[in-house]
Design a protein around this motif. Structure first.
Motif, PDB file in Angstrom:
ATOM      1  N   GLN A 299      11.483 -97.299  49.955  1.00 48.88           N
ATOM      2  CA  GLN A 299      12.703 -96.715  50.485  1.00 48.88           C
ATOM      3  C   GLN A 299      12.659 -96.688  52.014  1.00 48.88           C
ATOM      4  O   GLN A 299      12.548 -95.630  52.637  1.00 48.88           O
ATOM      5  CB  GLN A 299      12.906 -95.300  49.937  1.00 48.88           C
ATOM      6  N   PRO A 300      12.769 -97.831  52.636  1.00 45.65           N
ATOM      7  CA  PRO A 300      12.755 -97.871  54.105  1.00 45.65           C
ATOM      8  C   PRO A 300      14.008 -97.207  54.658  1.00 45.65           C
ATOM      9  O   PRO A 300      15.077 -97.220  54.033  1.00 45.65           O
ATOM     10  CB  PRO A 300      12.726 -99.368  54.401  1.00 45.65           C
ATOM     11  N   MET A 301      13.869 -96.574  55.827  1.00 44.34           N
ATOM     12  CA  MET A 301      14.985 -95.854  56.439  1.00 44.34           C
ATOM     13  C   MET A 301      15.642 -96.642  57.560  1.00 44.34           C
ATOM     14  O   MET A 301      16.780 -96.347  57.949  1.00 44.34           O
ATOM     15  CB  MET A 301      14.504 -94.501  56.978  1.00 44.34           C
ATOM     16  N   THR A 302      14.951 -97.583  58.144  1.00 40.48           N
ATOM     17  CA  THR A 302      15.504 -98.352  59.256  1.00 40.48           C
ATOM     18  C   THR A 302      15.423 -99.830  58.954  1.00 40.48           C
ATOM     19  O   THR A 302      14.808-100.266  57.988  1.00 40.48           O
ATOM     20  CB  THR A 302      14.727 -98.065  60.549  1.00 40.48           C
ATOM     21  N   GLY A 303      16.036-100.595  59.847  1.00 40.52           N
ATOM     22  CA  GLY A 303      16.094-102.038  59.653  1.00 40.52           C
ATOM     23  C   GLY A 303      17.442-102.431  59.067  1.00 40.52           C
ATOM     24  O   GLY A 303      18.236-101.590  58.631  1.00 40.52           O
ATOM     25  N   LEU A 304      17.724-103.695  59.054  1.00 35.11           N
ATOM     26  CA  LEU A 304      19.006-104.208  58.576  1.00 35.11           C
ATOM     27  C   LEU A 304      19.023-104.222  57.053  1.00 35.11           C
ATOM     28  O   LEU A 304      19.012-105.276  56.401  1.00 35.11           O
ATOM     29  CB  LEU A 304      19.232-105.612  59.159  1.00 35.11           C
ATOM     30  N   LEU A 305      19.102-103.028  56.501  1.00 35.65           N
ATOM     31  CA  LEU A 305      18.965-102.840  55.052  1.00 35.65           C
ATOM     32  C   LEU A 305      20.105-103.466  54.257  1.00 35.65           C
ATOM     33  O   LEU A 305      19.898-104.001  53.176  1.00 35.65           O
ATOM     34  CB  LEU A 305      18.884-101.345  54.733  1.00 35.65           C
ATOM     35  N   GLY A 306      21.316-103.367  54.788  1.00 35.57           N
ATOM     36  CA  GLY A 306      22.471-103.851  54.037  1.00 35.57           C
ATOM     37  C   GLY A 306      22.852-105.283  54.349  1.00 35.57           C
ATOM     38  O   GLY A 306      23.890-105.769  53.890  1.00 35.57           O
ATOM     39  N   LEU A 307      22.030-105.992  55.123  1.00 39.90           N
ATOM     40  CA  LEU A 307      22.383-107.310  55.630  1.00 39.90           C
ATOM     41  C   LEU A 307      22.545-108.328  54.498  1.00 39.90           C
ATOM     42  O   LEU A 307      21.655-108.511  53.667  1.00 39.90           O
ATOM     43  CB  LEU A 307      21.305-107.781  56.612  1.00 39.90           C
ATOM     44  N   LYS A 308      23.687-109.013  54.511  1.00 44.10           N
ATOM     45  CA  LYS A 308      23.944-110.101  53.570  1.00 44.10           C
ATOM     46  C   LYS A 308      24.078-111.447  54.292  1.00 44.10           C
ATOM     47  O   LYS A 308      23.577-112.455  53.802  1.00 44.10           O
ATOM     48  CB  LYS A 308      25.223-109.825  52.762  1.00 44.10           C
ATOM     49  N   ASN A 309      24.756-111.416  55.424  1.00 44.81           N
ATOM     50  CA  ASN A 309      24.960-112.641  56.201  1.00 44.81           C
ATOM     51  C   ASN A 309      24.363-112.459  57.588  1.00 44.81           C
ATOM     52  O   ASN A 309      24.843-111.621  58.369  1.00 44.81           O
ATOM     53  CB  ASN A 309      26.449-112.966  56.320  1.00 44.81           C
ATOM     54  N   PHE A 310      23.334-113.261  57.908  1.00 41.40           N
ATOM     55  CA  PHE A 310      22.643-113.144  59.186  1.00 41.40           C
ATOM     56  C   PHE A 310      22.692-114.513  59.864  1.00 41.40           C
ATOM     57  O   PHE A 310      22.104-115.480  59.390  1.00 41.40           O
ATOM     58  CB  PHE A 310      21.199-112.699  58.947  1.00 41.40           C
ATOM     59  N   LEU A 311      23.416-114.575  60.989  1.00 39.74           N
ATOM     60  CA  LEU A 311      23.648-115.852  61.649  1.00 39.74           C
ATOM     61  C   LEU A 311      23.223-115.786  63.112  1.00 39.74           C
ATOM     62  O   LEU A 311      23.763-114.992  63.897  1.00 39.74           O
ATOM     63  CB  LEU A 311      25.122-116.251  61.567  1.00 39.74           C
ATOM     64  N   LEU A 312      22.264-116.626  63.470  1.00 37.27           N
ATOM     65  CA  LEU A 312      21.777-116.741  64.842  1.00 37.27           C
ATOM     66  C   LEU A 312      21.787-118.199  65.303  1.00 37.27           C
ATOM     67  O   LEU A 312      21.003-118.594  66.171  1.00 37.27           O
ATOM     68  CB  LEU A 312      20.358-116.176  64.944  1.00 37.27           C
ATOM     69  N   GLN A 313      22.682-118.988  64.774  1.00 39.80           N
ATOM     70  CA  GLN A 313      22.707-120.425  65.048  1.00 39.80           C
ATOM     71  C   GLN A 313      22.955-120.745  66.523  1.00 39.80           C
ATOM     72  O   GLN A 313      23.620-119.999  67.239  1.00 39.80           O
ATOM     73  CB  GLN A 313      23.825-121.086  64.219  1.00 39.80           C
ATOM     74  N   ASP A 314      22.425-121.888  66.940  1.00 40.44           N
ATOM     75  CA  ASP A 314      22.738-122.475  68.253  1.00 40.44           C
ATOM     76  C   ASP A 314      22.520-121.505  69.407  1.00 40.44           C
ATOM     77  O   ASP A 314      23.424-121.209  70.196  1.00 40.44           O
ATOM     78  CB  ASP A 314      24.179-123.003  68.265  1.00 40.44           C
ATOM     79  N   ASN A 315      21.310-120.988  69.478  1.00 45.08           N
ATOM     80  CA  ASN A 315      20.865-120.219  70.630  1.00 45.08           C
ATOM     81  C   ASN A 315      19.610-120.887  71.189  1.00 45.08           C
ATOM     82  O   ASN A 315      19.401-122.094  70.979  1.00 45.08           O
ATOM     83  CB  ASN A 315      20.598-118.769  70.225  1.00 45.08           C
ATOM     84  N   MET A 316      18.806-120.131  71.878  1.00 49.74           N
ATOM     85  CA  MET A 316      17.552-120.660  72.415  1.00 49.74           C
ATOM     86  C   MET A 316      16.379-119.794  71.978  1.00 49.74           C
ATOM     87  O   MET A 316      15.420-119.582  72.711  1.00 49.74           O
ATOM     88  CB  MET A 316      17.630-120.744  73.943  1.00 49.74           C
ATOM     89  N   LEU A 317      16.473-119.310  70.766  1.00 48.81           N
ATOM     90  CA  LEU A 317      15.424-118.455  70.222  1.00 48.81           C
ATOM     91  C   LEU A 317      14.175-119.262  69.921  1.00 48.81           C
ATOM     92  O   LEU A 317      14.253-120.431  69.521  1.00 48.81           O
ATOM     93  CB  LEU A 317      15.917-117.778  68.948  1.00 48.81           C
TER      94      LEU A 317
END
Length: 731
Positions: A177-195
């Protein structure tokens, strides 16, 4: 891990405390926060409605922003949505006080001109469900405060200038039962950056994740095996990075996976066979990696595969058996591998197929007529295989075809006339086969053709004049065939030719058409190794874009045209012709041994007189008038075909006999002590004055006075003490 959890909990508590401080005043500050941000925006046209009416200027209560453009409120009058996507906003988010919007559920500012870093206080939007910052110019690192957005189901920061790594602390830990973090995340998009850096294993703890798009960055390391735990994952896009290692085997257990994008990485090893068991798979991109082994045989097991690419790898073995009946396919790219199989037997009929490239493999068999039933095809690439047989006439029914590449195979027979039905065709490559017969005239109907390559075949007959109708053609290569006849002057109508005109290694005759001068955009022209004759049209000097030209191994004569491509070229580009001259090292200067073709200077004829047949002396002289006009120097042994190094007395004497019709009196120009003197104009414009000696002249030595423009050969006869010359200056 304990310290990390403690840090995140404290951050979360601190954020809540700050948020509570502002809750009481939120109903009064939402309007003020929006107005304050408006003042900092460069383009305020979209927020013109963000004003306080004059009637409320003296009112003690702050008006509601619920009717402002882009603002949505709940029933209580609190702002729940800020929708300003694609509105031309320019500025930053630093002056937007996110703490003033405790009930904000949606914040969408995609496709604008926002820049600078993403503010840390964005993490105070504890109820936020949707956050889209994509297609802007944000920079810096992903704020760690994103971890407080525990209810966000879509987070999109794609197409920005974000740098740094993906912090593992953004995601839930592996506790129950984590309390923090992107718990409800369904769509995560970080395309076309410089990561950069690795994809953290912790991302596999986002149990609800259905879409993960990290493509177009500089991410390295392996694909985390924890992704195989995301049972709801439908789209995994990590293409165009620097990922290495093998595909985790448990990726093949993701039964809901529909799209897998792995192209342009450094991945290696064998593709898990389990990928062939994914019945929901519609898109599989494996291209441009270092994969080996076989492709999954059942890659289209579910019959839903639409887009399948595995090009530029090291795949070997047979074509997947499931592809033959995979009628759902619309795009297939398997080129540049080592795949084997029979082209006719391993592929079926695909009513939706628009693109298929199987080039540069080890495929055999014939081009089946059934390809003509793939009516939506725009590209058919079969080059670089071992395909045999004829080109089926049914290919002509592919009315939407834009690219047809059958090059570098073992095709035979003739080019079907039905090829002229492919009116949308832009590229036709049939080079490197064993195709024979004529070039069909119907090829002139391909008015959209950009590139035509029929080289390295056994085509025969003339070049059809209809080729001149292909006004959009940029590259034309018909080299290394058995084509004959003249070069159609209609080729001069191909004003779009830019890259290449190559007609070399054929049996073309006649003159080079002067109409080629219209090809002012052409960069490379090769007419070598033919039987072309006559002079090179002087008008070709107007082909100012030419950077490469080759006219060698023909029967051309006369001067080279003006222009840098002719004067600066190597002599090898004009070698082995009849009698070319010009300002090119290795060619004779045109005023040293010129021809009389109507446009030449008659004063520059070379006159050869043979005086005293007993002594058999050959005397060569130039006009003194020419000497006075231009000091051209003496003829070098390399450039003078009459020098002793090149001299063949019998050949010259036979030529003189022909030129004087065996010393007919009509060629007699005078009579002296040594007998009659005959004038013989030789091929190339040389003029011989011959006393009619019954023996062929023999040159055994030569001398060159420098003070007069006279070159004399003499036979070393004992009683001849000096050179005899004839002054023809006044003749």
């Amino acid at each position: 891990m304990a310290s990390q959890t403690k840090y995140l909990s404290l951050a979360y508590v601190a954020a809540l405390a700050v948020l509570l401080c502002f809750c009481k005043a939120s109903s009064l500050t939402e309007t003020e926060a929006l107005l304050k941000w408006k003042e900092t925006l460069v383009n305020q046209s979209i927020v013109q409605s963000w004003v306080i009416p004059a009637s409320n200027s003296s009112n003690s209560t702050t008006p509601s922003p619920c009717r402002w453009s882009g603002i949505v409120c709940n029933d209580a009058g609190s702002v729940t949505e800020i929708n300003l996507a694609n509105t031309g906003l320019a500025g930053t988010l630093h002056d937007l006080d996110f703490s003033s919007f405790p009930n904000l559920l949606r914040f969408d500012v995609k496709i604008n001109y926002l820049f600078d870093t993403i503010p840390t206080n964005i993490g105070l939007l504890s109820k936020l469900l949707f956050l889209d910052l994509s297609t802007n110019s944000f920079n810096g690192t992903l704020p760690l405060s994103f971890a407080n957005l525990t209810q966000v189901y879509e987070l999109d920061v794609s197409r920005n200038n974000m740098t740094g790594g993906i912090d593992p602390r953004l995601f839930p830990d592996d506790k129950n039962q984590p309390m923090t973090g992107l718990l409800g995340l369904k769509n995560f998009l970080l395309q076309d950056n410089m990561l950069s850096g690795r994809i953290p294993e912790e991302i596999g703890n986002c149990k609800l994740l259905t879409l993960l798009a990290l493509d177009g960055n500089f991410l390295s390391g392996p694909i985390p095996s924890s992704l195989g735990n995301l049972s709801d994952l439908a789209v995994l896009a990590v293409a165009s990075n620097q990922l290495s290692g093998e595909i985790p085997a448990n990726i093949g257990t993701l039964s809901k996976l529909t799209d897998l994008h792995l192209f342009i990485n450094k991945l290696s090893g064998v593709v898990p066979e389990g990928l062939g068991n994914l019945s929901s798979l519609t898109v599989l991109h494996l291209s441009e990696n270092n994969f080996t082994g076989q492709l999954p045989p059942q890659v289209c097991k579910g019959g839903k595969l639409i887009n399948f690419t595995a090009s530029f790898n090291h795949f070997s073995g047979p074509i997947p058996t499931s592809l033959k009946s995979c009628s759902s396919l619309y795009r297939v790219r398997l080129e540049s591998n080592e795949l084997t199989g029979d082209l006719e037997q391993d592929f079926g009929i695909y009513p939706n197929l628009t693109y298929i490239d199987l080039s540069y493999n080890r495929l055999q068999g014939e081009v089946s007529p059934k390809w003509g039933k793939c009516q939506k095809l725009t590209l058919l690439g079969l080059g670089g295989n071992s395909i045999v047989g004829k080109i089926p006439a049914e290919i002509g029914s592919l009315s939407q075809l834009v690219v047809l590449d059958l090059s570098s195979n073992q095709l035979s027979g003739e080019i079907p006339a039905q090829i002229g039905n492919l009116t949308e065709l832009s590229t036709l490559s049939l080079n490197g086969n064993d195709i024979s017969g004529p070039i069909p005239e119907e090829i002139g109907a391909l008015l959209n053709l950009d590139s035509l390559d029929l080289s390295m075949n056994r085509l025969s007959g003339p070049i059809p004049k209809q080729i001149g109708e292909l006004r959009d053609l940029r590259s034309l290569s018909l080299s290394q065939n058995n084509l004959n006849g003249t070069i159609p002057f209609q080729i001069g109508n191909l004003v779009g030719l830019q890259d290449l005109l190559d007609l070399s290694y054929n049996s073309l005759t006649g003159e080079i058409p002067a109409q080629l001068e219209k090809l002012t955009s052409l960069q490379s022209m090769n007419l070598s190794h033919n039987n072309l004759s006559g002079e090179i049209p002087a008008s070709l000097s107007s082909m100012l874009s030419l950077v490469a030209v080759n006219l060698s191994y023909n029967n051309l004569e006369g001067p080279l045209p003006d222009g840098s491509v002719f004067s600066s070229n190597q002599s090898s580009a004009f070698a082995n012709n009849k009698d070319l001259c010009g300002k090119v090292q290795g060619l004779r200067p045109c005023n040293a041994l010129s021809t009389d073709k109507g446009g030449g200077n008659k004063d520059n004829k070379l006159v050869v007189a043979i005086v005293a047949p007993l002594a058999r002396i050959f005397v060569f002289t130039r006009w003194r008038k020419s000497r006075r006009e231009s000091r051209v120097g003496f003829i070098s042994r390399r450039d003078n075909p009459f020098s002793v190094w090149y001299f063949n007395g019998r050949v010259v004497y036979d030529d003189i006999l022909k030129a004087t019709d065996e010393f007919d009196d009509m060629y007699c120009i005078g009579e002296g002590g040594s007998g009659k003197v005959y004038k013989a104009e030789m091929q190339g414009g040389q003029v011989f004055m011959n006393p009619g000696s019954p023996m062929p002249p023999i040159a055994k030595g030569w001398a060159t006075p420098y003070d007069r423009n006279i070159i004399a050969f003499k036979d070393l006869v004992p009683n001849v003490a000096s050179k005899d010359t004839i002054d023809l200056d006044d003749q």
